[in-house]
Structures are given as structure tokens and as C-alpha cells.
Design a protein around this motif. Structure first.
Motif, short mmCIF file in Angstrom:
data_model
loop_
_atom_site.label_atom_id
_atom_site.label_comp_id
_atom_site.label_asym_id
_atom_site.label_seq_id
_atom_site.Cartn_x
_atom_site.Cartn_y
_atom_site.Cartn_z
N LYS A 1 67.43 36.59 48.97
CA LYS A 1 66.93 36.68 47.59
C LYS A 1 66.36 35.34 47.13
N ASP B 1 68.34 38.22 40.72
CA ASP B 1 69.03 39.33 41.36
C ASP B 1 70.23 38.86 42.18
N GLU C 1 63.77 35.93 44.22
CA GLU C 1 64.45 36.90 43.35
C GLU C 1 65.79 36.34 42.89
#
Length: 311
Positions: free
Chosen positions: A80, A88, A85
Motif C-alpha cells: 500500500k 488504506d 495508498e
């Protein structure tokens, strides 16, 4: 360099030490057995998300970054982070309840924020879509609320009811404790995850909604999951209801409760009691005494500590 630092230290607190080791090795021309520069690995320390500025900072301090507990909270942390990301990433809150404590007590390794950790052989990573979707009510949007945007949805139509105007339950919002900075990251993750799940899947969120059994009867739900959490335990002691006696969680939420206090007594020397003592002394300048029924201070607290101060 691997140890467990106090919660008051920020993420990446050991990286300056890694930089000093790197500089020393370079100055002294310390090489490995293969005649190459010795790589220095720095500990990230739990809690923070790998934003671009702190990634640049980390790579300037050490050759590699080491992760331990953050991988229990989210095994996909590196993937991630690499994909950008970062919101997340399920952040580790560093409470040590399910990981280190279980090691010390001979229990089963777990994680307070990731129910699958230690039970990978029990809970499948991908959830099988249902062939008979149901209308489901979930009551309570506290810390363990059932949101899972990175797995395949089961296909049920879910409504999440929360009595207050926010998610997180007993977690302290906008923590006044400097040592609790990790909770801010975790609350941000919960809010982001819930928002993403509402957009991508068939999930409805109803905040400021106090649900009664009669109300549910008229909404036609097939199943109801009650996740209302718990409350701090108040011991049955003489004078416990006096105005100068409060639960530790109330003190954290309203530090002004101790504004006029000079001498404070904390009953219970678990992790929360010790954290309350540190907050009162180091941040509010109070004189604090802790009493504990056990011979040693334990990291695990069964009940929320009681804080009593001079009227």
C-alpha cells in the motif's frame, strides 16, 4: 536496533540513531566480511502512515526500514505504501495487548486492530459472495465496526447505526495525551475506511441514531448484529460518586476536570493508569500517587482506573 519505545515517542524515533551509526561506519571505514559497506537498518516504530515527507526523511537516515508490529496490523503495509495508498494502511496503535502481551503470557498472538492476525488459518482473506443477500442492521460504529473495503464484498445490504455523531466508540477523539498520537492516525483510518466502504459497497451509515427494538421491527431487517461495546467499570467503593472522583477516560476527554487539582490519586497501575499518571505529571504538572492491588504494575488493565483529586 529493535526495542519497544514508550508511546510518547514519535514514529521513526530511532532513525537518527541509525544515521549516527551510518556516519560512524563511513568515517571508520567499517566494512562487511564481503568488503562492502555495512547496511544500517532503522526501525520505523508503530503508528505513523508513510507519507512522502517522512519517507524521504526515513530513507535519508538508514539504508533500510524495519517493520514489525505494523505488519501484524496490516500485512499489506509495504504494498500500500508503494502504491501510494497510505490512507488504506491499517495503522498499528502500539497498545501491545495482542502481540507482546500474548508472548509474555503464553497466549495466542493477536492484534487489537486486525482480527485476522494469528487466525489466518481460520478466516479466509477473500470473503465468498453470498447467493442469498440479506438486509442486515449493525448497531454500534465503535472500533471493531465491520468495514472491510479491500476484500470482496459478501453482497448483503447493511445499515450501520451509531448513537453518537462519529465512529470510534470508546476511542478518545482528538487525544489530549501526547503519548496517544497513534490513536489520531487510527481514527482517521476508521473514518476513511467507512467513507470508502459506503461509496463502493451497499453500506448505509446513520449517525446520531439511537436504535430501539421497536424501531428495528418496522425496518424489515433479516439479521441484527449488536456491537455496542462496553463501559468503564466503576468499583463499589464508599464515596465513589463524589465530584472529585472520575474515570480515567473522562479525564482524558475533559482535562479541565483536573484544573484545580494539586494532589491526585490514581487507583490502578495498569497501562491506562500509568498513562494517566504521566499525563497529569508531565503535561499538567500535578502531584500524583498510584495505588495498585497487585505486587507489580501490569500492562493489561481489566477495569478503567479511577482518578481522585483534592476538591
Amino acid at each position: 536496533m529493535a526495542s519497544t519505545p514508550p508511546n510518547s515517542l514519535p514514529s521513526g524515533c530511532y532513525l537518527p540513531v541509525a544515521r549516527l551509526v551510518k556516519e560512524y561506519f563511513a568515517h571508520e571505514k567499517v566494512l562487511s566480511n564481503a568488503g562492502l559497506p555495512v547496511p544500517v537498518v532503522g526501525s520505523w516504530q508503530a503508528g505513523d502512515t508513510p507519507t512522502w515527507p517522512n519517507r524521504l526523511y526515513a530513507t535519508a537516515q538508514a539504508d533500510m526500514i524495519m517493520l514489525a508490529r505494523p505488519l501484524l496490523a496490516d500485512p499489506d503495509w509495504p504494498n500500500k505504501a508503494y502504491a501510494g495508498e497510505v490512507m488504506d494502511i491499517r495503522p498499528c496503535i502500539g497498545d501491545q495487548e495482542g502481540c507482546l502481551n500474548e508472548l509474555f503470557e503464553g497466549g495466542h498472538i493477536q492484534c487489537s486492530v486486525n482480527p485476522r492476525t494469528g487466525f489466518e488459518d481460520v478466516f479466509d482473506f477473500e470473503l465468498t459472495p453470498t447467493t442469498q443477500p440479506k438486509k442486515v442492521a449493525v448497531i454500534g460504529a465503535g472500533q471493531p465496526h465491520p468495514v472491510c473495503p479491500h476484500r470482496r464484498p459478501r453482497g448483503h445490504r447493511v445499515t450501520l447505526f451509531e448513537r453518537t455523531g462519529h465512529v470510534g466508540g470508546m476511542l478518545i477523539r482528538d487525544p489530549c495525551l501526547k503519548s496517544n498520537m497513534k490513536l489520531k492516525n487510527y481514527l482517521a483510518y476508521l473514518e476513511h475506511t467507512l467513507e470508502k466502504t459506503c461509496k463502493e459497497y451497499d453500506l448505509s451509515l446513520e449517525l446520531n441514531s439511537e436504535i430501539l427494538p421497536e424501531t428495528l421491527k418496522h425496518k424489515g431487517f433479516d439479521s441484527v448484529a449488536v456491537s455496542v461495546g462496553g463501559r468503564a467499570v466503576t468499583p463499589n467503593l464508599p464515596g465513589i460518586n463524589q465530584n472529585n472522583i472520575v474515570q480515567a477516560i473522562d479525564l482524558f476527554r475533559e482535562p479541565e476536570l483536573a484544573t484545580r487539582a494539586t494532589n491526585v490519586l490514581i487507583i490502578g497501575a495498569g497501562s491506562v493508569g500509568c498513562e494517566a499518571a504521566h499525563f497529569l505529571t508531565a503535561e499538567l504538572g500535578k502531584k500524583v500517587t498510584i495505588v495498585e492491588i497487585a505486587a507489580l504494575c501490569h500492562a493489561r488493565s481489566v477495569a478503567m482506573p479511577i482518578v481522585a483529586y483534592n476538591p
